[in-house]
Design a protein around this motif. Sequence first.
Motif, PDB file in Angstrom:
ATOM      1  N   ARG A 206       0.826  -1.204   0.000  1.00 22.47           N
ATOM      2  CA  ARG A 206       0.000   0.000   0.000  1.00 22.47           C
ATOM      3  C   ARG A 206       0.862   1.256   0.000  1.00 22.47           C
ATOM      4  NH1 ARG A 206      -2.151   3.754   3.480  1.00 22.47           N
ATOM      5  NH2 ARG A 206      -1.025   2.895   5.261  1.00 22.47           N
ATOM      6  N   VAL A 207       1.932   1.238   0.764  1.00 18.86           N
ATOM      7  CA  VAL A 207       2.811   2.409   0.842  1.00 18.86           C
ATOM      8  C   VAL A 207       3.497   2.646  -0.501  1.00 18.86           C
ATOM      9  CG1 VAL A 207       4.782   3.442   2.024  1.00 18.86           C
ATOM     10  CG2 VAL A 207       3.129   2.079   3.314  1.00 18.86           C
ATOM     11  N   ALA A 208       3.923   1.571  -1.157  1.00 19.62           N
ATOM     12  CA  ALA A 208       4.564   1.710  -2.467  1.00 19.62           C
ATOM     13  C   ALA A 208       3.597   2.304  -3.489  1.00 19.62           C
ATOM     14  CB  ALA A 208       5.087   0.351  -2.943  1.00 19.62           C
ATOM     15  N   GLU A 209       2.348   1.847  -3.457  1.00 17.05           N
ATOM     16  CA  GLU A 209       1.337   2.390  -4.367  1.00 17.05           C
ATOM     17  C   GLU A 209       1.150   3.890  -4.106  1.00 17.05           C
ATOM     18  OE1 GLU A 209      -1.361   1.441  -7.539  1.00 17.05           O
ATOM     19  OE2 GLU A 209      -0.054   0.074  -6.435  1.00 17.05           O
ATOM     20  N   SER A 210       1.110   4.270  -2.842  1.00 20.33           N
ATOM     21  CA  SER A 210       0.945   5.671  -2.485  1.00 20.33           C
ATOM     22  C   SER A 210       2.166   6.491  -2.891  1.00 20.33           C
ATOM     23  CB  SER A 210       0.705   5.801  -0.979  1.00 20.33           C
ATOM     24  OG  SER A 210       0.571   7.155  -0.606  1.00 20.33           O
ATOM     25  N   ALA A 211       3.358   5.941  -2.699  1.00 28.02           N
ATOM     26  CA  ALA A 211       4.580   6.651  -3.069  1.00 28.02           C
ATOM     27  C   ALA A 211       4.646   6.896  -4.571  1.00 28.02           C
ATOM     28  CB  ALA A 211       5.800   5.872  -2.599  1.00 28.02           C
ATOM     29  N   ALA A 212       4.178   5.934  -5.351  1.00 28.95           N
ATOM     30  CA  ALA A 212       4.155   6.110  -6.807  1.00 28.95           C
ATOM     31  C   ALA A 212       3.132   7.168  -7.200  1.00 28.95           C
ATOM     32  CB  ALA A 212       3.846   4.781  -7.496  1.00 28.95           C
TER      33      ALA A 212
ATOM     34  N   ALA B 287      11.325  -2.050  -5.873  1.00 27.87           N
ATOM     35  CA  ALA B 287      10.719  -2.975  -6.849  1.00 27.87           C
ATOM     36  C   ALA B 287       9.199  -2.836  -6.845  1.00 27.87           C
ATOM     37  CB  ALA B 287      11.135  -4.407  -6.543  1.00 27.87           C
ATOM     38  N   LYS B 288       8.618  -2.679  -5.672  1.00 22.51           N
ATOM     39  CA  LYS B 288       7.164  -2.492  -5.583  1.00 22.51           C
ATOM     40  C   LYS B 288       6.743  -1.154  -6.193  1.00 22.51           C
ATOM     41  CE  LYS B 288       6.719  -5.285  -1.361  1.00 22.51           C
ATOM     42  NZ  LYS B 288       5.843  -6.339  -1.923  1.00 22.51           N
ATOM     43  N   VAL B 289       7.536  -0.110  -5.999  1.00 27.62           N
ATOM     44  CA  VAL B 289       7.225   1.198  -6.596  1.00 27.62           C
ATOM     45  C   VAL B 289       7.291   1.118  -8.115  1.00 27.62           C
ATOM     46  CG1 VAL B 289       8.005   3.588  -6.818  1.00 27.62           C
ATOM     47  CG2 VAL B 289       7.968   2.497  -4.573  1.00 27.62           C
ATOM     48  N   VAL B 290       8.302   0.417  -8.627  1.00 25.26           N
ATOM     49  CA  VAL B 290       8.427   0.254 -10.075  1.00 25.26           C
ATOM     50  C   VAL B 290       7.216  -0.500 -10.634  1.00 25.26           C
ATOM     51  CG1 VAL B 290       9.758  -0.897 -11.899  1.00 25.26           C
ATOM     52  CG2 VAL B 290      10.938   0.414 -10.114  1.00 25.26           C
ATOM     53  N   ALA B 291       6.788  -1.527  -9.928  1.00 23.72           N
ATOM     54  CA  ALA B 291       5.602  -2.281 -10.367  1.00 23.72           C
ATOM     55  C   ALA B 291       4.371  -1.383 -10.363  1.00 23.72           C
ATOM     56  CB  ALA B 291       5.399  -3.493  -9.462  1.00 23.72           C
ATOM     57  N   ALA B 292       4.247  -0.530  -9.345  1.00 24.50           N
ATOM     58  CA  ALA B 292       3.121   0.403  -9.304  1.00 24.50           C
ATOM     59  C   ALA B 292       3.194   1.401 -10.454  1.00 24.50           C
ATOM     60  CB  ALA B 292       3.104   1.136  -7.964  1.00 24.50           C
ATOM     61  N   ALA B 293       4.396   1.857 -10.768  1.00 23.03           N
ATOM     62  CA  ALA B 293       4.566   2.799 -11.877  1.00 23.03           C
ATOM     63  C   ALA B 293       4.112   2.194 -13.202  1.00 23.03           C
ATOM     64  CB  ALA B 293       6.030   3.227 -11.970  1.00 23.03           C
TER      65      ALA B 293
ATOM     66  N   ARG C 170      15.478   2.823 -13.178  1.00 18.31           N
ATOM     67  CA  ARG C 170      14.755   1.599 -12.873  1.00 18.31           C
ATOM     68  C   ARG C 170      13.452   1.478 -13.650  1.00 18.31           C
ATOM     69  NH1 ARG C 170      15.947  -0.808  -7.918  1.00 18.31           N
ATOM     70  NH2 ARG C 170      14.422  -2.339  -8.606  1.00 18.31           N
ATOM     71  N   ALA C 171      12.928   2.597 -14.170  1.00 21.37           N
ATOM     72  CA  ALA C 171      11.677   2.553 -14.942  1.00 21.37           C
ATOM     73  C   ALA C 171      11.608   3.783 -15.827  1.00 21.37           C
ATOM     74  CB  ALA C 171      10.461   2.510 -14.021  1.00 21.37           C
TER      75      ALA C 171
ATOM     76  N   ILE D  69       4.817  11.312 -21.362  1.00 20.36           N
ATOM     77  CA  ILE D  69       6.066  10.758 -20.825  1.00 20.36           C
ATOM     78  C   ILE D  69       5.704   9.646 -19.845  1.00 20.36           C
ATOM     79  CG2 ILE D  69       8.132  11.218 -19.451  1.00 20.36           C
ATOM     80  CD1 ILE D  69       8.096  14.080 -20.439  1.00 20.36           C
ATOM     81  N   ARG D  70       6.381   8.519 -19.984  1.00 16.51           N
ATOM     82  CA  ARG D  70       6.130   7.399 -19.069  1.00 16.51           C
ATOM     83  C   ARG D  70       6.721   7.701 -17.683  1.00 16.51           C
ATOM     84  NH1 ARG D  70       4.355   3.508 -22.475  1.00 16.51           N
ATOM     85  NH2 ARG D  70       5.221   3.472 -24.595  1.00 16.51           N
ATOM     86  N   PRO D  71       6.179   7.089 -16.630  1.00 19.00           N
ATOM     87  CA  PRO D  71       6.737   7.293 -15.291  1.00 19.00           C
ATOM     88  C   PRO D  71       8.204   6.869 -15.225  1.00 19.00           C
ATOM     89  CG  PRO D  71       4.602   6.206 -15.165  1.00 19.00           C
ATOM     90  CD  PRO D  71       4.991   6.214 -16.604  1.00 19.00           C
ATOM     91  N   VAL D  72       9.006   7.677 -14.545  1.00 20.87           N
ATOM     92  CA  VAL D  72      10.450   7.459 -14.447  1.00 20.87           C
ATOM     93  C   VAL D  72      10.824   7.247 -12.981  1.00 20.87           C
ATOM     94  CG1 VAL D  72      12.726   8.480 -14.819  1.00 20.87           C
ATOM     95  CG2 VAL D  72      10.895   8.867 -16.483  1.00 20.87           C
TER      96      VAL D  72
END
Length: 498
Positions: free
Chosen positions: A287-293, A322-328, A370-371, A383-386
């Motif tokens: 949940r935190v990673a999703e929010s951070a993204a 890795a979780k933030v990248v997946a959310a991105a 990383r992304a 622009i894609r998320p970076v």
Amino acid sequence: MSRPRTLTDWQALAARLTPQLQGNAFINDDFVPAVSGETFECLNPATGERLAKVASCDGADAEIAVRHARAVFKRGGWSRMAPVERKGVLLRLADLMERHQDELALLDTLDMGKPITSALDDVAGAIGSMRHQAESIDKLYGEVAPTGEQVLGLVLREPLGVVASIVPWNFPLMMTAWKVAPALAAGNSVILKPSEKSPLSALRLAALAREAGLPSGVFQVLPGFGHTVGRALALSMDVECLAFTGSTTVGKQLMQYAGQSNLKRVFLECGGKSPNIVFADCADLDRVAESAAAAIFYNQGEVCIAGSRLLVENSIRDAFVAKVVAAAERMQPGDPLDPTSFMGAMVDSTQHERVMGYIRKGIDEGAVLRAGGEDVAGPGLFIRPVVFDGVTPEMVIGREEIFGPVLSVFGFETEEEALALANDSDFGLAAGLWSQDIGRIMRMTHRLESGQVFVNNWAGGDQSMPFGGVKQSGNGRDKSHHSLAEYTQLKSVWIALS
């Protein structure tokens, strides 16, 4: 009529709306061309198509608008109106905004590329701001000083006069309401200078304000550029207040203009490079990673309080990133008119190239990509998320406000190191903190150099909470009853009773 629900619905509404778009300035209750006759084009950044030709106002238009604003203020039809009566007019305006909320949201989506779902949220926020300030103004009392019985000391709160509101393009209508609602509620005359990148919803708001019954000259809208009409308003000897949201560079210039003219009051909400701090003890990393993204990729990263610096405790850093990248990957840009799109288009080609330049700079500086890292082929400015990992404090991408979907990740070992990293910035608009340790939360909340701290959330708050920053993020506050203080002045009255 029911709200449009699908991409096709919104496209159909846009096709009906676009031919009717208003591009003239709104001066003294009339839509008029600029005195010079000059115009500029509004383009849809998602398609490149022209939306409208808009009046390009300059000093001559500013002089006319200020004259009307001052005259109506002096007459007192609005400035000396009973607060409860001003409240009634502003509540009518809020009702009209609600009635036209789909149209207002669509204007911002077409004009600056934000997703329609985000634009609808913005309009709801604008309506909420208008209602909150309207309802507040007849509930603020003056003061009676604690004197002896031979005198009566009163402290009155009065409107300033003519207020110039200069608002940005990233949240066009919401930022307008944050500035205009308290200024009008307090009894001022307001001249709005919307960004040249997003003037359309401001002009539509002017028509609704006229319909709601605001007296002529109380609310006027001058589209145009900062170096022409914005500068003229800032240097005017008859403007008592500048309310600005935008870059720190422009904010500093406005303060100089105030000093060169009449020492007008200036309050600023400027740039940000906000830290979002994640400790290993935080609950629910997914949940935190999703929010951070979302904190950085929402609205394409074109957000003053974007959580653009992600500070992660090293013991969880690799797994969390890795979780933030997946959310991105789930937050890719799409057609702004599609209700399923999380991100839309960058506002214009200048901003698009600026962000791409920062991405290239991050790669050159040695940050680990990383992304993302590339734009999206096609006519639109997407622009894609970076996500950059391994960012260090001296890197440009870790210090300067990019205003795009670019996340810089830092690691830390201790609470003190996290605090030092967070405060190592010229800015102080917002900060996020994720932890289950209440002692740590309270220690860091007090020591973070920021106007706002979000604990176990990002960008929380409602109309009851003031919004603003410290350091080079500015001064003054939007929202809440505190914002009314920005648009009023105190008058002390000492009455001898014998």
